[in-house]
Design a protein around this motif. Structure first.
Motif, short mmCIF file in Angstrom:
data_model
loop_
_atom_site.label_atom_id
_atom_site.label_comp_id
_atom_site.label_asym_id
_atom_site.label_seq_id
_atom_site.Cartn_x
_atom_site.Cartn_y
_atom_site.Cartn_z
N TRP A 367 -38.22 -4.39 8.09
CA TRP A 367 -38.85 -3.86 6.88
C TRP A 367 -39.28 -2.41 7.10
O TRP A 367 -39.06 -1.84 8.16
CB TRP A 367 -40.06 -4.72 6.50
CG TRP A 367 -41.24 -4.57 7.44
CD1 TRP A 367 -41.29 -4.93 8.75
CD2 TRP A 367 -42.50 -3.98 7.13
NE1 TRP A 367 -42.53 -4.62 9.29
CE2 TRP A 367 -43.29 -4.03 8.31
CE3 TRP A 367 -43.05 -3.42 5.98
CZ2 TRP A 367 -44.59 -3.54 8.36
CZ3 TRP A 367 -44.36 -2.93 6.03
CH2 TRP A 367 -45.11 -3.00 7.21
N ALA A 368 -39.92 -1.82 6.08
CA ALA A 368 -40.50 -0.48 6.18
C ALA A 368 -41.61 -0.36 5.14
O ALA A 368 -41.58 -1.04 4.10
CB ALA A 368 -39.45 0.60 5.96
N THR A 369 -42.57 0.49 5.39
CA THR A 369 -43.71 0.62 4.48
C THR A 369 -43.30 1.16 3.12
O THR A 369 -43.95 0.88 2.11
CB THR A 369 -44.78 1.56 5.07
OG1 THR A 369 -44.18 2.83 5.36
CG2 THR A 369 -45.36 0.98 6.35
N LYS A 402 -40.32 5.85 10.36
CA LYS A 402 -40.19 6.98 11.28
C LYS A 402 -41.50 7.21 12.04
O LYS A 402 -42.55 6.69 11.66
CB LYS A 402 -39.81 8.24 10.51
CG LYS A 402 -38.44 8.17 9.84
CD LYS A 402 -38.13 9.46 9.10
CE LYS A 402 -36.75 9.39 8.44
NZ LYS A 402 -36.44 10.63 7.68
N ASN A 403 -41.44 8.02 13.08
CA ASN A 403 -42.64 8.33 13.87
C ASN A 403 -43.75 8.91 13.00
O ASN A 403 -44.94 8.64 13.22
CB ASN A 403 -42.30 9.33 14.98
CG ASN A 403 -41.43 8.71 16.07
OD1 ASN A 403 -41.39 7.49 16.22
ND2 ASN A 403 -40.72 9.54 16.80
N SER A 404 -43.37 9.71 12.01
CA SER A 404 -44.37 10.37 11.15
C SER A 404 -45.16 9.37 10.32
O SER A 404 -46.23 9.70 9.80
CB SER A 404 -43.68 11.38 10.23
OG SER A 404 -42.70 10.74 9.44
N ALA A 405 -44.64 8.15 10.17
CA ALA A 405 -45.32 7.13 9.36
C ALA A 405 -46.07 6.12 10.22
O ALA A 405 -46.45 5.05 9.74
CB ALA A 405 -44.31 6.41 8.47
N GLN A 430 -33.08 1.35 16.29
CA GLN A 430 -32.64 1.50 14.90
C GLN A 430 -31.13 1.69 14.83
O GLN A 430 -30.47 1.17 13.92
CB GLN A 430 -33.35 2.69 14.25
CG GLN A 430 -34.82 2.45 13.96
CD GLN A 430 -35.36 3.36 12.87
OE1 GLN A 430 -34.65 3.70 11.94
NE2 GLN A 430 -36.62 3.73 12.99
N LYS A 431 -30.58 2.41 15.79
CA LYS A 431 -29.13 2.61 15.81
C LYS A 431 -28.41 1.28 15.99
O LYS A 431 -27.39 1.01 15.33
CB LYS A 431 -28.76 3.57 16.94
CG LYS A 431 -27.29 3.94 16.97
CD LYS A 431 -27.00 4.98 18.05
CE LYS A 431 -25.52 5.35 18.07
NZ LYS A 431 -25.22 6.35 19.12
N GLU A 432 -28.93 0.42 16.87
CA GLU A 432 -28.31 -0.90 17.08
C GLU A 432 -28.43 -1.75 15.81
O GLU A 432 -27.47 -2.42 15.41
CB GLU A 432 -28.97 -1.61 18.25
CG GLU A 432 -28.35 -2.98 18.54
CD GLU A 432 -29.00 -3.69 19.72
OE1 GLU A 432 -28.68 -4.87 19.93
OE2 GLU A 432 -29.82 -3.06 20.43
N LEU A 433 -29.59 -1.72 15.18
CA LEU A 433 -29.77 -2.48 13.94
C LEU A 433 -28.80 -2.02 12.86
O LEU A 433 -28.29 -2.82 12.07
CB LEU A 433 -31.21 -2.33 13.44
CG LEU A 433 -32.30 -3.03 14.24
CD1 LEU A 433 -33.68 -2.59 13.77
CD2 LEU A 433 -32.17 -4.54 14.13
#
Length: 474
Positions: A367-369, A402-405, A430-433
Protein backbone atom coordinates in the motif's frame (compact mmCIF):
# COMPACT_ATOMS: atom_id res chain seq x y z
CA UNK A 1 -7.59 -11.18 -14.63
CA UNK A 2 -10.85 -12.75 -15.71
CA UNK A 3 -13.40 -10.85 -17.70
CA UNK A 4 -16.27 -9.47 -15.64
CA UNK A 5 -19.63 -9.08 -17.31
CA UNK A 6 -22.15 -6.92 -15.52
CA UNK A 7 -25.78 -6.45 -16.46
CA UNK A 8 -27.26 -3.26 -15.08
CA UNK A 9 -31.02 -3.04 -15.25
CA UNK A 10 -32.89 0.11 -14.30
CA UNK A 11 -36.45 -1.20 -14.13
CA UNK A 12 -39.38 0.54 -12.46
CA UNK A 13 -40.70 -1.64 -9.65
CA UNK A 14 -44.41 -1.28 -8.95
CA UNK A 15 -46.04 -3.39 -6.24
CA UNK A 16 -49.04 -5.38 -7.42
CA UNK A 17 -52.32 -4.12 -6.07
CA UNK A 18 -50.85 -0.95 -4.55
CA UNK A 19 -50.44 2.55 -5.95
CA UNK A 20 -47.16 3.08 -4.07
CA UNK A 21 -44.33 3.80 -6.47
CA UNK A 22 -40.87 2.50 -5.67
CA UNK A 23 -37.50 3.46 -7.05
CA UNK A 24 -35.64 1.94 -9.97
CA UNK A 25 -33.76 -1.30 -9.46
CA UNK A 26 -30.08 -1.59 -10.25
CA UNK A 27 -29.44 -5.29 -10.72
CA UNK A 28 -27.48 -7.75 -12.78
CA UNK A 29 -24.75 -10.37 -12.73
CA UNK A 30 -21.00 -10.20 -12.19
CA UNK A 31 -18.23 -12.75 -12.52
CA UNK A 32 -14.52 -12.51 -11.94
CA UNK A 33 -12.09 -11.81 -9.12
CA UNK A 34 -14.43 -9.77 -6.93
CA UNK A 35 -17.44 -10.37 -4.70
CA UNK A 36 -18.46 -6.75 -4.21
CA UNK A 37 -19.25 -3.72 -6.28
CA UNK A 38 -19.39 -0.15 -5.02
CA UNK A 39 -21.78 2.42 -6.40
CA UNK A 40 -22.06 6.18 -6.02
CA UNK A 41 -25.38 7.77 -6.97
CA UNK A 42 -26.54 11.41 -6.93
CA UNK A 43 -28.17 12.88 -3.82
CA UNK A 44 -31.07 15.10 -4.88
CA UNK A 45 -29.45 15.23 -8.32
CA UNK A 46 -26.15 16.47 -6.88
CA UNK A 47 -22.76 14.85 -6.40
CA UNK A 48 -21.50 13.76 -3.00
CA UNK A 49 -18.29 11.72 -3.00
CA UNK A 50 -19.24 9.99 0.25
CA UNK A 51 -22.50 8.49 -1.02
CA UNK A 52 -20.88 5.11 -1.56
CA UNK A 53 -22.76 1.86 -1.15
CA UNK A 54 -21.39 -1.65 -1.42
CA UNK A 55 -23.31 -4.24 -3.39
CA UNK A 56 -22.68 -7.85 -2.44
CA UNK A 57 -22.46 -10.22 -5.37
CA UNK A 58 -24.33 -13.43 -4.58
CA UNK A 59 -23.00 -16.93 -5.17
CA UNK A 60 -24.87 -17.11 -8.47
CA UNK A 61 -23.23 -13.86 -9.58
CA UNK A 62 -26.33 -11.69 -9.20
CA UNK A 63 -26.72 -8.42 -7.30
CA UNK A 64 -29.35 -5.74 -6.86
CA UNK A 65 -29.81 -2.29 -5.38
CA UNK A 66 -32.91 -0.11 -5.32
CA UNK A 67 -32.26 3.39 -6.59
CA UNK A 68 -34.32 6.12 -4.89
CA UNK A 69 -37.23 7.37 -6.95
CA UNK A 70 -36.45 10.51 -8.94
CA UNK A 71 -32.69 9.93 -9.05
CA UNK A 72 -31.16 11.55 -12.10
CA UNK A 73 -27.57 12.30 -12.98
CA UNK A 74 -24.15 10.71 -13.13
CA UNK A 75 -23.50 7.51 -11.22
CA UNK A 76 -20.28 5.56 -10.76
CA UNK A 77 -19.98 1.78 -10.47
CA UNK A 78 -16.64 0.29 -9.39
CA UNK A 79 -15.33 -3.28 -9.25
CA UNK A 80 -12.17 -2.45 -7.20
CA UNK A 81 -10.12 -2.02 -10.37
CA UNK A 82 -11.79 0.46 -12.72
CA UNK A 83 -14.95 2.59 -12.69
CA UNK A 84 -17.96 2.32 -14.97
CA UNK A 85 -19.96 5.50 -15.55
CA UNK A 86 -23.74 5.55 -15.63
CA UNK A 87 -26.24 8.24 -16.45
CA UNK A 88 -29.36 7.54 -14.41
CA UNK A 89 -32.45 8.96 -16.07
CA UNK A 90 -35.32 6.56 -16.77
CA UNK A 91 -35.96 2.86 -17.33
CA UNK A 92 -32.85 1.47 -18.96
CA UNK A 93 -30.87 -1.75 -19.18
CA UNK A 94 -27.10 -1.77 -19.36
CA UNK A 95 -24.40 -4.38 -19.90
CA UNK A 96 -20.94 -3.37 -18.70
CA UNK A 97 -17.84 -5.50 -19.25
CA UNK A 98 -14.76 -5.11 -17.07
CA UNK A 99 -11.57 -6.67 -18.38
CA UNK A 100 -8.26 -5.81 -16.75
CA UNK A 101 -8.38 -2.01 -16.57
CA UNK A 102 -10.72 -1.46 -19.50
CA UNK A 103 -14.47 -0.95 -19.46
CA UNK A 104 -16.69 -1.59 -22.46
CA UNK A 105 -20.44 -1.17 -22.69
CA UNK A 106 -22.36 -3.74 -24.73
CA UNK A 107 -26.08 -3.05 -24.83
CA UNK A 108 -28.80 -1.06 -26.52
CA UNK A 109 -27.34 1.89 -24.64
CA UNK A 110 -23.88 1.63 -26.15
CA UNK A 111 -24.53 4.95 -27.87
CA UNK A 112 -25.27 6.68 -24.56
CA UNK A 113 -21.97 5.55 -23.09
CA UNK A 114 -20.20 6.52 -26.30
CA UNK A 115 -21.81 9.95 -25.97
CA UNK A 116 -20.53 10.33 -22.40
CA UNK A 117 -17.03 9.44 -23.59
CA UNK A 118 -17.25 11.76 -26.61
CA UNK A 119 -18.22 14.59 -24.25
CA UNK A 120 -15.11 13.68 -22.20
CA UNK A 121 -16.98 14.15 -18.95
CA UNK A 122 -14.66 11.62 -17.28
CA UNK A 123 -11.30 12.91 -18.52
CA UNK A 124 -8.88 13.86 -15.75
CA UNK A 125 -8.50 17.63 -15.87
CA UNK A 126 -4.87 17.70 -14.74
CA UNK A 127 -3.70 15.26 -17.41
CA UNK A 128 -5.86 16.81 -20.15
CA UNK A 129 -4.67 20.42 -19.90
CA UNK A 130 -1.71 21.38 -22.09
CA UNK A 131 -0.70 24.92 -21.16
CA UNK A 132 1.96 25.10 -23.87
CA UNK A 133 -0.50 24.29 -26.65
CA UNK A 134 -2.12 27.73 -26.38
CA UNK A 135 0.33 30.26 -25.04
CA UNK A 136 -1.64 33.52 -24.85
CA UNK A 137 -5.04 34.62 -23.58
CA UNK A 138 -6.56 35.08 -27.03
CA UNK A 139 -5.63 31.59 -28.25
CA UNK A 140 -6.73 30.01 -24.95
CA UNK A 141 -10.10 31.80 -25.04
CA UNK A 142 -10.69 30.81 -28.65
CA UNK A 143 -9.72 27.18 -28.01
CA UNK A 144 -12.06 26.68 -25.05
CA UNK A 145 -14.92 28.50 -26.76
CA UNK A 146 -14.59 26.21 -29.78
CA UNK A 147 -14.24 23.15 -27.53
CA UNK A 148 -17.49 23.99 -25.75
CA UNK A 149 -19.28 24.53 -29.05
CA UNK A 150 -17.99 21.21 -30.42
CA UNK A 151 -19.24 19.30 -27.39
CA UNK A 152 -22.62 21.02 -27.48
CA UNK A 153 -22.97 20.00 -31.13
CA UNK A 154 -22.16 16.39 -30.20
CA UNK A 155 -24.84 16.49 -27.50
CA UNK A 156 -27.43 18.13 -29.77
CA UNK A 157 -26.82 15.54 -32.48
CA UNK A 158 -27.34 12.70 -30.02
CA UNK A 159 -30.36 14.25 -28.31
CA UNK A 160 -33.02 12.95 -30.67
CA UNK A 161 -31.29 9.67 -31.50
CA UNK A 162 -30.99 8.70 -27.83
CA UNK A 163 -34.40 10.16 -26.93
CA UNK A 164 -32.97 12.06 -24.00
CA UNK A 165 -35.50 13.52 -21.61
CA UNK A 166 -35.50 17.31 -21.36
CA UNK A 167 -34.16 17.11 -17.81
CA UNK A 168 -31.34 14.76 -18.85
CA UNK A 169 -30.43 16.93 -21.83
CA UNK A 170 -30.23 20.10 -19.73
CA UNK A 171 -28.16 18.38 -17.04
CA UNK A 172 -25.69 16.97 -19.57
CA UNK A 173 -25.43 20.36 -21.29
CA UNK A 174 -24.66 22.02 -17.95
CA UNK A 175 -22.09 19.37 -17.00
CA UNK A 176 -20.35 19.81 -20.36
CA UNK A 177 -20.13 23.57 -19.76
CA UNK A 178 -18.68 22.97 -16.29
CA UNK A 179 -16.11 20.48 -17.59
CA UNK A 180 -14.84 22.98 -20.14
CA UNK A 181 -14.81 25.73 -17.49
CA UNK A 182 -12.81 23.41 -15.23
CA UNK A 183 -10.30 22.76 -18.02
CA UNK A 184 -9.89 26.47 -18.70
CA UNK A 185 -9.50 27.31 -15.01
CA UNK A 186 -6.86 24.59 -14.66
CA UNK A 187 -5.09 25.98 -17.74
CA UNK A 188 -4.89 29.45 -16.15
CA UNK A 189 -3.73 27.97 -12.84
CA UNK A 190 -0.92 25.91 -14.40
CA UNK A 191 0.05 28.82 -16.64
CA UNK A 192 0.56 30.90 -13.50
CA UNK A 193 2.53 28.17 -11.72
CA UNK A 194 4.81 27.45 -14.67
CA UNK A 195 5.46 30.88 -16.16
CA UNK A 196 4.43 33.71 -13.84
CA UNK A 197 4.91 32.68 -10.22
CA UNK A 198 8.65 33.31 -10.01
CA UNK A 199 8.82 37.07 -9.40
CA UNK A 200 6.52 39.94 -8.30
CA UNK A 201 6.89 41.46 -11.77
CA UNK A 202 5.69 38.25 -13.38
CA UNK A 203 2.84 38.02 -10.83
CA UNK A 204 1.62 41.45 -11.90
CA UNK A 205 1.95 40.58 -15.58
CA UNK A 206 -0.24 37.51 -15.06
CA UNK A 207 -2.84 39.53 -13.14
CA UNK A 208 -2.98 42.18 -15.85
CA UNK A 209 -3.45 39.61 -18.63
CA UNK A 210 -5.41 36.70 -17.16
CA UNK A 211 -7.11 37.62 -13.90
CA UNK A 212 -10.33 39.13 -15.25
CA UNK A 213 -10.88 36.21 -17.64
CA UNK A 214 -10.17 33.72 -14.86
CA UNK A 215 -12.75 35.41 -12.63
CA UNK A 216 -15.31 35.42 -15.44
CA UNK A 217 -15.07 31.62 -15.62
CA UNK A 218 -16.31 31.39 -12.04
CA UNK A 219 -18.91 34.13 -12.36
CA UNK A 220 -20.49 32.11 -15.17
CA UNK A 221 -20.05 28.76 -13.39
CA UNK A 222 -21.77 30.09 -10.25
CA UNK A 223 -24.86 30.67 -12.39
CA UNK A 224 -24.83 27.06 -13.63
CA UNK A 225 -27.64 25.19 -11.78
CA UNK A 226 -25.68 21.92 -11.88
CA UNK A 227 -22.38 23.00 -10.34
CA UNK A 228 -23.17 20.94 -7.23
CA UNK A 229 -23.87 17.96 -9.52
CA UNK A 230 -20.41 18.14 -11.10
CA UNK A 231 -18.08 15.44 -9.75
CA UNK A 232 -15.04 17.70 -10.22
CA UNK A 233 -16.47 20.51 -8.10
CA UNK A 234 -14.03 20.16 -5.18
CA UNK A 235 -10.89 20.74 -7.26
CA UNK A 236 -12.64 23.36 -9.40
CA UNK A 237 -13.70 25.37 -6.35
CA UNK A 238 -10.29 24.91 -4.73
CA UNK A 239 -8.79 26.72 -7.72
CA UNK A 240 -11.24 29.55 -7.07
CA UNK A 241 -9.55 30.00 -3.70
CA UNK A 242 -6.18 30.03 -5.47
CA UNK A 243 -7.51 32.64 -7.89
CA UNK A 244 -8.42 34.84 -4.93
CA UNK A 245 -4.93 34.32 -3.49
CA UNK A 246 -3.37 35.61 -6.70
CA UNK A 247 -5.84 38.49 -6.87
CA UNK A 248 -5.33 39.60 -3.26
CA UNK A 249 -1.64 38.88 -2.68
CA UNK A 250 -0.09 38.36 -6.12
CA UNK A 251 0.90 34.80 -5.28
CA UNK A 252 -0.45 31.51 -3.94
CA UNK A 253 -0.76 31.22 -0.17
CA UNK A 254 0.27 27.87 1.30
CA UNK A 255 1.14 29.12 4.76
CA UNK A 256 1.29 26.53 7.51
CA UNK A 257 -1.42 26.60 10.14
CA UNK A 258 -2.54 24.55 13.11
CA UNK A 259 -5.95 24.31 11.45
CA UNK A 260 -6.18 21.36 8.99
CA UNK A 261 -5.84 22.33 5.33
CA UNK A 262 -9.28 21.09 4.29
CA UNK A 263 -11.00 22.98 7.11
CA UNK A 264 -9.26 26.16 5.95
CA UNK A 265 -10.65 25.38 2.50
CA UNK A 266 -14.14 25.04 3.98
CA UNK A 267 -13.74 28.36 5.82
CA UNK A 268 -13.01 30.01 2.47
CA UNK A 269 -16.05 28.41 0.82
CA UNK A 270 -18.36 29.52 3.63
CA UNK A 271 -17.23 33.11 3.22
CA UNK A 272 -16.78 33.41 -0.55
CA UNK A 273 -19.13 31.02 -2.37
CA UNK A 274 -22.77 31.74 -3.25
CA UNK A 275 -24.90 30.29 -0.46
CA UNK A 276 -26.58 27.71 -2.71
CA UNK A 277 -23.18 26.06 -3.36
CA UNK A 278 -21.86 25.93 0.19
CA UNK A 279 -23.66 22.78 1.42
CA UNK A 280 -22.19 20.37 -1.14
CA UNK A 281 -18.82 22.13 -1.39
CA UNK A 282 -18.51 21.89 2.40
CA UNK A 283 -19.64 18.25 2.58
CA UNK A 284 -17.42 17.07 -0.28
CA UNK A 285 -14.39 18.86 1.18
CA UNK A 286 -15.15 17.46 4.64
CA UNK A 287 -15.34 13.96 3.17
CA UNK A 288 -12.04 14.43 1.34
CA UNK A 289 -10.39 15.67 4.54
CA UNK A 290 -11.78 12.84 6.64
CA UNK A 291 -10.58 10.29 4.10
CA UNK A 292 -6.97 11.42 4.60
CA UNK A 293 -6.98 9.25 7.74
CA UNK A 294 -5.34 11.85 10.00
CA UNK A 295 -8.24 11.88 12.50
CA UNK A 296 -7.93 15.59 13.34
CA UNK A 297 -10.29 16.31 16.23
CA UNK A 298 -11.27 19.64 14.61
CA UNK A 299 -13.53 17.67 12.26
CA UNK A 300 -15.98 16.94 15.07
CA UNK A 301 -16.61 20.64 15.72
CA UNK A 302 -16.68 21.34 11.98
CA UNK A 303 -19.37 18.70 11.52
CA UNK A 304 -21.46 20.24 14.31
CA UNK A 305 -21.23 23.59 12.53
CA UNK A 306 -22.36 21.92 9.30
CA UNK A 307 -25.42 20.44 11.03
CA UNK A 308 -26.27 23.82 12.54
CA UNK A 309 -26.05 25.63 9.22
CA UNK A 310 -27.86 22.89 7.26
CA UNK A 311 -30.24 21.24 9.77
CA UNK A 312 -32.22 19.40 7.06
CA UNK A 313 -29.29 18.27 4.92
CA UNK A 314 -29.50 14.74 3.54
CA UNK A 315 -25.71 14.67 3.66
CA UNK A 316 -25.58 14.62 7.47
CA UNK A 317 -26.41 10.91 7.78
CA UNK A 318 -23.92 10.10 5.03
CA UNK A 319 -21.14 11.96 6.85
CA UNK A 320 -21.81 10.49 10.31
CA UNK A 321 -19.90 7.18 9.81
CA UNK A 322 -16.76 9.07 8.77
CA UNK A 323 -16.97 11.57 11.63
CA UNK A 324 -17.63 8.75 14.11
CA UNK A 325 -14.26 7.24 13.24
CA UNK A 326 -12.62 10.46 14.44
CA UNK A 327 -14.69 10.39 17.64
CA UNK A 328 -13.82 6.74 18.28
CA UNK A 329 -10.14 7.43 17.72
CA UNK A 330 -10.04 10.26 20.26
CA UNK A 331 -12.23 8.42 22.78
CA UNK A 332 -9.90 5.43 22.77
CA UNK A 333 -7.75 5.27 25.90
CA UNK A 334 -5.69 2.35 24.67
CA UNK A 335 -2.07 3.24 24.04
CA UNK A 336 -0.65 2.21 20.70
CA UNK A 337 2.90 1.76 19.51
CA UNK A 338 3.79 0.87 15.94
CA UNK A 339 5.41 -2.53 15.42
CA UNK A 340 8.05 -2.05 12.73
CA UNK A 341 9.91 -4.91 11.07
CA UNK A 342 13.31 -5.02 12.75
CA UNK A 343 15.99 -3.18 10.76
CA UNK A 344 13.50 -2.69 7.91
CA UNK A 345 15.59 0.05 6.28
CA UNK A 346 18.19 -2.56 5.25
CA UNK A 347 15.82 -5.19 3.85
CA UNK A 348 16.40 -5.26 0.10
CA UNK A 349 14.48 -8.36 -1.02
CA UNK A 350 11.32 -10.28 -0.23
CA UNK A 351 13.36 -13.31 0.84
CA UNK A 352 15.12 -11.18 3.48
CA UNK A 353 11.70 -10.17 4.79
CA UNK A 354 10.15 -13.65 4.68
CA UNK A 355 13.01 -15.35 6.53
CA UNK A 356 12.31 -13.21 9.60
CA UNK A 357 8.90 -14.90 9.96
CA UNK A 358 9.61 -18.44 8.75
CA UNK A 359 7.17 -20.88 10.31
CA UNK A 360 4.32 -18.34 10.15
CA UNK A 361 1.76 -17.57 7.46
CA UNK A 362 2.02 -13.94 6.32
CA UNK A 363 -0.69 -11.80 4.77
CA UNK A 364 1.15 -8.95 3.05
CA UNK A 365 -0.64 -5.71 2.22
CA UNK A 366 1.24 -3.57 -0.32
CA UNK A 367 0.00 0.00 0.00
CA UNK A 368 0.93 3.71 0.18
CA UNK A 369 -0.37 6.69 2.14
CA UNK A 370 -1.39 8.51 -1.07
CA UNK A 371 -3.50 5.59 -2.34
CA UNK A 372 -7.20 6.18 -1.56
CA UNK A 373 -8.35 2.59 -2.35
CA UNK A 374 -5.54 1.34 -0.08
CA UNK A 375 -6.78 3.45 2.82
CA UNK A 376 -10.33 2.22 2.32
CA UNK A 377 -9.15 -1.38 2.53
CA UNK A 378 -7.18 -0.62 5.71
CA UNK A 379 -10.49 -0.11 7.52
CA UNK A 380 -11.40 -3.73 6.69
CA UNK A 381 -7.90 -4.82 7.74
CA UNK A 382 -8.53 -3.40 11.21
CA UNK A 383 -11.82 -5.33 11.42
CA UNK A 384 -10.10 -8.54 10.30
CA UNK A 385 -7.19 -8.35 12.73
CA UNK A 386 -8.79 -10.35 15.61
CA UNK A 387 -9.63 -13.17 13.18
CA UNK A 388 -6.13 -13.22 11.67
CA UNK A 389 -4.63 -13.21 15.16
CA UNK A 390 -6.79 -16.19 16.17
CA UNK A 391 -5.71 -18.01 12.99
CA UNK A 392 -2.04 -17.36 13.73
CA UNK A 393 -1.59 -15.25 10.58
CA UNK A 394 0.73 -12.24 10.74
CA UNK A 395 -0.46 -9.18 8.79
CA UNK A 396 2.49 -7.35 7.22
CA UNK A 397 1.89 -3.84 5.86
CA UNK A 398 4.48 -3.10 3.18
CA UNK A 399 4.44 0.57 2.17
CA UNK A 400 5.93 1.80 -1.11
CA UNK A 401 6.00 5.42 0.06
CA UNK A 402 9.12 7.41 -0.78
CA UNK A 403 11.70 8.47 1.82
CA UNK A 404 10.21 11.98 1.83
CA UNK A 405 6.90 10.56 3.12
CA UNK A 406 8.45 8.68 6.06
CA UNK A 407 6.84 10.86 8.74
CA UNK A 408 3.47 10.81 6.99
CA UNK A 409 3.65 7.00 6.76
CA UNK A 410 4.43 6.59 10.47
CA UNK A 411 1.77 9.12 11.49
CA UNK A 412 -0.94 7.41 9.44
CA UNK A 413 -0.15 4.00 10.95
CA UNK A 414 -0.35 5.47 14.44
CA UNK A 415 -3.53 7.42 13.74
CA UNK A 416 -5.21 4.33 12.30
CA UNK A 417 -3.95 2.20 15.22
CA UNK A 418 -3.04 -0.37 12.60
CA UNK A 419 -1.92 -3.55 14.34
CA UNK A 420 0.43 -5.97 12.63
CA UNK A 421 4.01 -5.38 11.49
CA UNK A 422 5.10 -2.52 9.25
CA UNK A 423 7.85 -1.96 6.71
CA UNK A 424 8.54 0.77 4.18
CA UNK A 425 10.18 -0.76 1.11
CA UNK A 426 13.71 0.20 0.11
CA UNK A 427 14.41 1.09 -3.53
CA UNK A 428 15.76 -2.42 -4.16
CA UNK A 429 12.68 -4.03 -2.62
CA UNK A 430 10.37 -1.76 -4.60
CA UNK A 431 12.16 -2.78 -7.79
CA UNK A 432 11.54 -6.46 -7.00
CA UNK A 433 7.87 -5.79 -6.22
CA UNK A 434 7.53 -3.95 -9.53
CA UNK A 435 8.17 -7.20 -11.37
CA UNK A 436 4.69 -8.49 -10.51
CA UNK A 437 2.80 -5.75 -8.65
CA UNK A 438 1.28 -3.46 -11.28
CA UNK A 439 -1.22 -1.58 -9.09
CA UNK A 440 -2.00 -1.08 -5.42
CA UNK A 441 -3.49 -2.12 -3.13
CA UNK A 442 -2.05 -5.58 -3.76
CA UNK A 443 -2.01 -8.59 -1.45
CA UNK A 444 0.26 -11.62 -1.09
CA UNK A 445 0.05 -14.76 1.05
CA UNK A 446 3.35 -16.32 2.17
CA UNK A 447 3.40 -19.87 3.57
CA UNK A 448 5.20 -21.21 6.62
CA UNK A 449 8.08 -22.28 4.37
CA UNK A 450 8.76 -18.66 3.44
CA UNK A 451 7.50 -19.09 -0.14
CA UNK A 452 4.79 -17.05 -1.88
CA UNK A 453 1.60 -19.10 -2.11
CA UNK A 454 -0.73 -16.46 -3.56
CA UNK A 455 0.77 -13.65 -5.65
CA UNK A 456 -2.62 -11.95 -5.91
CA UNK A 457 -4.54 -12.77 -2.74
CA UNK A 458 -8.04 -11.71 -1.75
CA UNK A 459 -8.62 -8.23 -0.38
CA UNK A 460 -9.46 -7.51 3.29
CA UNK A 461 -12.96 -6.45 2.18
CA UNK A 462 -13.49 -9.94 0.70
CA UNK A 463 -13.51 -11.23 4.26
CA UNK A 464 -14.77 -14.81 4.10
CA UNK A 465 -13.02 -15.55 0.81
CA UNK A 466 -9.78 -14.25 2.32
CA UNK A 467 -10.16 -16.37 5.46
CA UNK A 468 -10.86 -19.46 3.33
CA UNK A 469 -7.79 -18.72 1.22
CA UNK A 470 -5.55 -18.31 4.29
CA UNK A 471 -6.86 -21.52 5.87
CA UNK A 472 -5.35 -23.55 3.02
CA UNK A 473 -1.85 -22.69 4.25
CA UNK A 474 -2.22 -23.03 8.02
Amino acid sequence: MKKISILLAFAMVVGCGTPDKKGNLLSGKASGNTNKLSVNLPVDGKYFAGNNQEINIKKDGSYSLEIPEGTIGMGFLHNHFVPAYLFVDKQEQYVVDFQDEEVTYNSDNQKMFQLLNDLELFADVRSTVDVEKHTDLESKTKYYSELLQQRKEILDKAREELQLSEVAYEKLKNLVALKVADLQSADFFFTFRLFYEQTPEKNKEFADVYLNSWEEIYEKAFQNPDLSAYDGQTAFLSRYRMLQDVKNTGTLQFESSEKPYFIREIDFFRTNLPQNLVEYAWANTMYEGLMQGNFEKEWVANFEEFKTQFPSSKLTDLLIPYVNKVVEYHNSEKGFSVNFVENYQNINSLDELFVKYQGKVLYIDIWATWCVPCRKELQYSKENHPTLEAMGVIPVYLSIDKNSADNQWKTMIKNLKLEGVHIRASEALQKELGEFVKAIPHYIIVGKDGKIKEKSAKRPSDKQDLFDQLNKYL
